[in-house]
Scaffold this motif. Sequence first.
Motif, short mmCIF file in Angstrom:
data_model
loop_
_atom_site.label_atom_id
_atom_site.label_comp_id
_atom_site.label_asym_id
_atom_site.label_seq_id
_atom_site.Cartn_x
_atom_site.Cartn_y
_atom_site.Cartn_z
N GLU A 21 61.63 45.59 30.90
CA GLU A 21 60.39 46.09 31.49
C GLU A 21 60.64 47.31 32.37
O GLU A 21 59.88 48.28 32.33
CB GLU A 21 59.69 44.99 32.30
N ASN A 33 54.03 43.72 29.50
CA ASN A 33 52.75 43.14 29.10
C ASN A 33 51.76 44.20 28.64
O ASN A 33 51.02 43.99 27.68
CB ASN A 33 52.15 42.31 30.23
N GLU A 34 51.73 45.36 29.31
CA GLU A 34 50.86 46.44 28.87
C GLU A 34 51.26 46.93 27.48
O GLU A 34 50.40 47.16 26.63
CB GLU A 34 50.89 47.60 29.86
N VAL A 37 50.04 44.47 24.97
CA VAL A 37 48.59 44.60 24.79
C VAL A 37 48.27 45.82 23.92
O VAL A 37 47.46 45.74 22.99
CB VAL A 37 47.87 44.66 26.15
N ILE A 52 44.42 37.99 23.63
CA ILE A 52 45.02 36.75 24.12
C ILE A 52 45.76 36.05 22.99
O ILE A 52 46.90 35.62 23.15
CB ILE A 52 43.93 35.84 24.74
N THR A 55 48.96 38.14 21.94
CA THR A 55 50.02 38.31 22.94
C THR A 55 50.54 36.99 23.50
O THR A 55 51.65 36.95 24.02
CB THR A 55 49.55 39.17 24.13
N LEU A 57 49.23 35.68 26.12
CA LEU A 57 48.94 35.70 27.55
C LEU A 57 47.79 34.73 27.85
O LEU A 57 46.94 34.50 27.00
CB LEU A 57 48.54 37.11 28.00
N SER A 58 47.78 34.20 29.06
CA SER A 58 46.64 33.38 29.47
C SER A 58 45.44 34.30 29.64
O SER A 58 45.58 35.52 29.79
CB SER A 58 46.94 32.66 30.79
N HIS A 61 45.62 36.20 32.96
CA HIS A 61 46.67 37.22 32.96
C HIS A 61 46.28 38.37 32.03
O HIS A 61 46.47 39.55 32.38
CB HIS A 61 48.00 36.61 32.55
N ALA A 62 45.73 38.06 30.88
CA ALA A 62 45.30 39.11 29.95
C ALA A 62 44.24 40.00 30.61
O ALA A 62 44.27 41.22 30.46
CB ALA A 62 44.76 38.50 28.67
N VAL A 65 45.99 42.39 32.93
CA VAL A 65 46.75 43.42 32.19
C VAL A 65 45.79 44.41 31.54
O VAL A 65 46.03 45.63 31.57
CB VAL A 65 47.69 42.77 31.15
#
Length: 120
Positions: A21, A33-34, A37, A52, A55, A57-58, A61-62, A65
């Motif tokens: 990262e 994460n970006e 996405v 969601i 990815t 992600l929850s 969290h999504a 992001v």
Amino acid sequence: MEKIKCICIMRELFTALSDLESRLMDTYGVSLNEAMVLCSIGNERVSAGVVIERTGLSASHASKVLGAAEKKGFLTRVLGEQDKRQMYFTLTEEAKNVLTRIKDHGVEVPDVLLPLFKEA
């Protein structure tokens, strides 16, 4: 596997993902994460639900992001035509350029993660 060994391996993986990262941020200005996405949207117009799903992600969290990526100018948010509560996202030209640069130049993957990228 010993429980403590499992935790130590998880620590190594977490550290490697953190390094990855950092490299993405330093080189392309996006978090891991970006980047996930942006890849999950690509050239499509998709809902947050699709992001969601793609990815993992929850929802909360999504949402964070997506908001951060939008703030950076990577996403355009539009209301659904039939359901005004539904939001759809598309990439901006800037985001498409970032994805192209990542695809063309890549990012150095930490050694501990390399086995995950080997072709079967």
